[in-house]
Scaffold this motif. Structure first.
Motif, short mmCIF file in Angstrom:
data_model
loop_
_atom_site.label_atom_id
_atom_site.label_comp_id
_atom_site.label_asym_id
_atom_site.label_seq_id
_atom_site.Cartn_x
_atom_site.Cartn_y
_atom_site.Cartn_z
N ASP A 264 6.11 76.83 -2.92
CA ASP A 264 6.15 75.51 -3.55
C ASP A 264 7.36 75.39 -4.48
O ASP A 264 8.09 74.40 -4.47
CB ASP A 264 4.87 75.26 -4.34
CG ASP A 264 3.63 75.16 -3.46
OD1 ASP A 264 3.78 74.79 -2.29
OD2 ASP A 264 2.53 75.46 -3.95
N THR A 265 7.56 76.43 -5.31
CA THR A 265 8.70 76.44 -6.24
C THR A 265 10.01 76.44 -5.49
O THR A 265 10.98 75.77 -5.90
CB THR A 265 8.63 77.68 -7.15
OG1 THR A 265 7.29 77.90 -7.55
CG2 THR A 265 9.52 77.54 -8.35
N ILE A 266 10.08 77.23 -4.42
CA ILE A 266 11.31 77.31 -3.63
C ILE A 266 11.65 75.94 -3.05
O ILE A 266 12.79 75.47 -3.13
CB ILE A 266 11.19 78.37 -2.53
CG1 ILE A 266 11.08 79.78 -3.15
CG2 ILE A 266 12.37 78.30 -1.57
CD1 ILE A 266 10.74 80.87 -2.16
N GLU A 267 10.66 75.28 -2.44
CA GLU A 267 10.89 73.96 -1.85
C GLU A 267 11.36 72.97 -2.92
O GLU A 267 12.35 72.24 -2.71
CB GLU A 267 9.60 73.44 -1.21
CG GLU A 267 9.24 74.09 0.11
CD GLU A 267 7.95 73.53 0.66
OE1 GLU A 267 7.79 73.54 1.89
OE2 GLU A 267 7.09 73.08 -0.13
N GLU A 268 10.66 72.91 -4.05
CA GLU A 268 11.00 71.95 -5.10
C GLU A 268 12.40 72.20 -5.64
O GLU A 268 13.19 71.27 -5.83
CB GLU A 268 9.96 72.05 -6.23
CG GLU A 268 10.21 71.07 -7.36
CD GLU A 268 9.25 71.27 -8.52
OE1 GLU A 268 9.23 70.40 -9.41
OE2 GLU A 268 8.53 72.30 -8.55
N THR A 269 12.71 73.47 -5.90
CA THR A 269 14.01 73.81 -6.47
C THR A 269 15.13 73.53 -5.47
O THR A 269 16.19 72.99 -5.84
CB THR A 269 14.03 75.29 -6.89
OG1 THR A 269 12.94 75.54 -7.78
CG2 THR A 269 15.34 75.64 -7.57
N PHE A 270 14.94 73.89 -4.21
CA PHE A 270 15.95 73.66 -3.18
C PHE A 270 16.26 72.17 -3.06
O PHE A 270 17.44 71.76 -3.03
CB PHE A 270 15.47 74.21 -1.85
CG PHE A 270 16.43 73.97 -0.71
CD1 PHE A 270 17.51 74.82 -0.50
CD2 PHE A 270 16.25 72.88 0.15
CE1 PHE A 270 18.40 74.58 0.54
CE2 PHE A 270 17.14 72.66 1.19
CZ PHE A 270 18.21 73.51 1.38
N ARG A 271 15.24 71.35 -3.02
CA ARG A 271 15.46 69.91 -2.84
C ARG A 271 16.10 69.30 -4.09
O ARG A 271 16.92 68.37 -3.99
CB ARG A 271 14.13 69.23 -2.52
CG ARG A 271 13.66 69.56 -1.10
CD ARG A 271 12.31 68.98 -0.77
NE ARG A 271 11.97 69.23 0.64
CZ ARG A 271 10.77 69.59 1.07
NH1 ARG A 271 9.78 69.75 0.20
NH2 ARG A 271 10.56 69.81 2.35
N HIS A 272 15.77 69.83 -5.25
CA HIS A 272 16.34 69.30 -6.49
C HIS A 272 17.85 69.55 -6.57
O HIS A 272 18.60 68.66 -6.99
CB HIS A 272 15.64 69.95 -7.69
CG HIS A 272 16.15 69.48 -9.01
ND1 HIS A 272 15.66 68.35 -9.64
CD2 HIS A 272 17.14 69.96 -9.83
CE1 HIS A 272 16.31 68.16 -10.77
NE2 HIS A 272 17.21 69.12 -10.92
N PHE A 273 18.29 70.75 -6.17
CA PHE A 273 19.69 71.12 -6.34
C PHE A 273 20.52 70.98 -5.07
O PHE A 273 21.74 71.22 -5.11
CB PHE A 273 19.80 72.57 -6.84
CG PHE A 273 19.37 72.76 -8.26
CD1 PHE A 273 20.10 72.23 -9.31
CD2 PHE A 273 18.22 73.48 -8.57
CE1 PHE A 273 19.71 72.41 -10.63
CE2 PHE A 273 17.82 73.67 -9.87
CZ PHE A 273 18.56 73.14 -10.91
N HIS A 274 19.91 70.62 -3.96
CA HIS A 274 20.62 70.60 -2.68
C HIS A 274 21.86 69.70 -2.76
O HIS A 274 21.79 68.54 -3.18
CB HIS A 274 19.69 70.09 -1.58
CG HIS A 274 20.29 70.17 -0.21
ND1 HIS A 274 20.80 71.34 0.32
CD2 HIS A 274 20.47 69.22 0.75
CE1 HIS A 274 21.26 71.11 1.54
NE2 HIS A 274 21.07 69.84 1.83
N GLY A 275 23.01 70.27 -2.39
CA GLY A 275 24.26 69.53 -2.39
C GLY A 275 24.99 69.55 -3.72
O GLY A 275 26.14 69.11 -3.80
#
Length: 436
Positions: A345-356
């Protein structure tokens, strides 16, 4: 080629010769070897003490783990040296794009190395386990000590189950793990590595998880911090440095507050002289990330990236991105490595927050290699991970201090903690519950 092990059957038939907990000195995190070479070069004889610390005080590990079994495993670990195959691999393999990262003189010393003696006693349901001696001799005990305690807890919890129950428990754990893998496949460009050695359920389970990620997410799985598994599964060995270096070098500053304040950056200068390149990853939170960024020289902004470790990943990442911008650096050229108590859950949230916005990598630890929640009847508490660490507590005759961004992770005696807070300040430190 993957090696498939019937873990349930092996657990049911555990035998010393087949399944000692520590099988190799390479069954450790890669950063321990990188740090050891730096220690061996410049600080080998600094006297230190490492101690086992159970942050999950509600779990009385001395009541769960038989002291004779613990001594047997610790004593066995002291008999292990590096094999010829392991020495050839260390000397000839390429790490982080560099050939011969380990100096021949260091490898010659390491070839003769054995883990030194230890001190063990029981006190109020906990084990007091200490390792004292010269820094170069003692530092490698950290990971074996943790893997031994954690696997003995798992083995003790599983003793009451028969072979069919064990088969179901591991089948559920595998399904749980695979469902996480399927979620990660939906994050294009994600980079995941295994950081789960220190608090793993067992060696065999960590190996299964590594093999599963290797197949399940393909090139998105970038490697493992476990040196033995990297060698045996043809993966990259990953890891740079840890809190241990600034904690010990801070004690070498003695009573001089100015030298203490400068010590985190002396660690980085020393590291850069030895390694450089892709290994220039900053761990900023030993004495608080805010303090580190406030006083950091401009050249730190030229390093490859940061590993925010004790603040929530989004909060910690934003703080570092703001600092890069203040220094005139483009965050899109930089790397953030997230590694603290991650789950899918943390990985998904963090990845989407910082992606790009920034390059990212995720070091997935305890919740990769020790997640058995709901897999055993009545959610067996013996199979739940605890926050167990083995930290340097004294060096050079002084208490070794870690302030952390989370005061719940702080270590050191009261007087030195107060001094470090006076020198570095307490800005940005927020108390949060520690689970793993």
């Amino acid at each position: 080629m993957a090696i498939y092990t019937d873990i349930a059957r092996r657990v049911w038939n555990h035998a010393w010769k087949l399944d000692p907990i520590v099988r190799s000195l390479l069954d450790t995190d890669f950063y321990k070897l990188l740090m050891l070479q730096m220690i061996w070069r410049a600080y080998a004889d600094v006297p230190v003490t490492f101690s086992l610390i159970n942050r999950t005080k509600s779990v009385r590990i001395a009541d769960e783990i038989d002291v004779t079994e613990l001594k047997d495993q610790l004593d066995h670990a002291r008999t292990i040296g590096l094999s010829k195959k392991e020495m050839i691999w260390l000397a000839g393999n390429s790490f982080y794009g560099r050939k011969q990262i380990f100096e021949p003189e260091f490898l010659a010393w390491l070839e003769a190395y054995r883990l030194p003696d230890y001190e063990l006693r029981e006190a109020d349901g906990q084990y007091e386990l200490n390792f004292s001696g010269s820094w170069a001799d003692v530092t490698l005990w950290e990971i074996p000590a943790l893997t031994i305690i954690n696997e003995l807890r798992s083995r003790a919890a599983l003793k009451k189950y028969g072979p069919f129950s064990l088969d179901v428990i591991y089948a559920r754990a595998k399904a749980r793990m695979w469902s996480k893998t399927e979620r990660l496949k939906n994050l294009p460009g994600i980079r995941i590595s295994d950081f789960g050695t220190r608090r793993r359920h067992s060696y065999l389970w960590q190996r299964w998880c590594v093999e599963a990620l290797k197949e399940g997410i393909g090139e998105s799985f970038t490697g493992t911090s476990n040196v033995l598994l990297a060698m045996d599964t043809d993966l990259e060995a990953l890891g740079t440095n840890a809190h241990e270096l600034p904690m010990v070098l801070a004690t070498l500053a003695g009573p001089d507050d100015a030298a203490l304040k400068a010590s985190p950056y002396e660690v980085l200068r020393e590291w850069n002289r030895l390694y450089g390149g892709n290994l220039l990853i900053v761990l900023p939170d030993t004495f608080g990330t805010d303090a580190f960024l406030r006083d950091a020289p401009d050249w730190v902004a030229d390093w490859t990236g940061f590993r925010p470790d004790s603040a929530p990943p989004i909060e910690g990442g934003e703080r570092i991105i703001d600092w890069w911008r203040e220094k005139g650096r483009d965050p899109r050229d930089k790397l953030l490595i997230f590694s603290d108590a991650l789950d899918v859950d943390t990985i998904e949230e963090t990845f989407r927050h910082f992606h790009g916005r920034v390059r990212m990598s995720f070091g997935w630890g305890t919740n990769l290699t020790n997640d058995f929640r709901g897999c055993a009847p009545e959610d067996d508490p013996g199979l739940l991970p605890i926050s167990l660490v083995c930290k340097v507590v004294e060096a050079n005759g002084r208490s070794a201090v870690k302030l952390s961004d989370n005061p719940e992770k702080a270590t050191g005696d009261a007087d030195e903690l107060a001094r470090y807070l006076r020198v570095f300040g307490g800005a940005g430190r927020v108390k949060r519950k520690v689970t793993v």
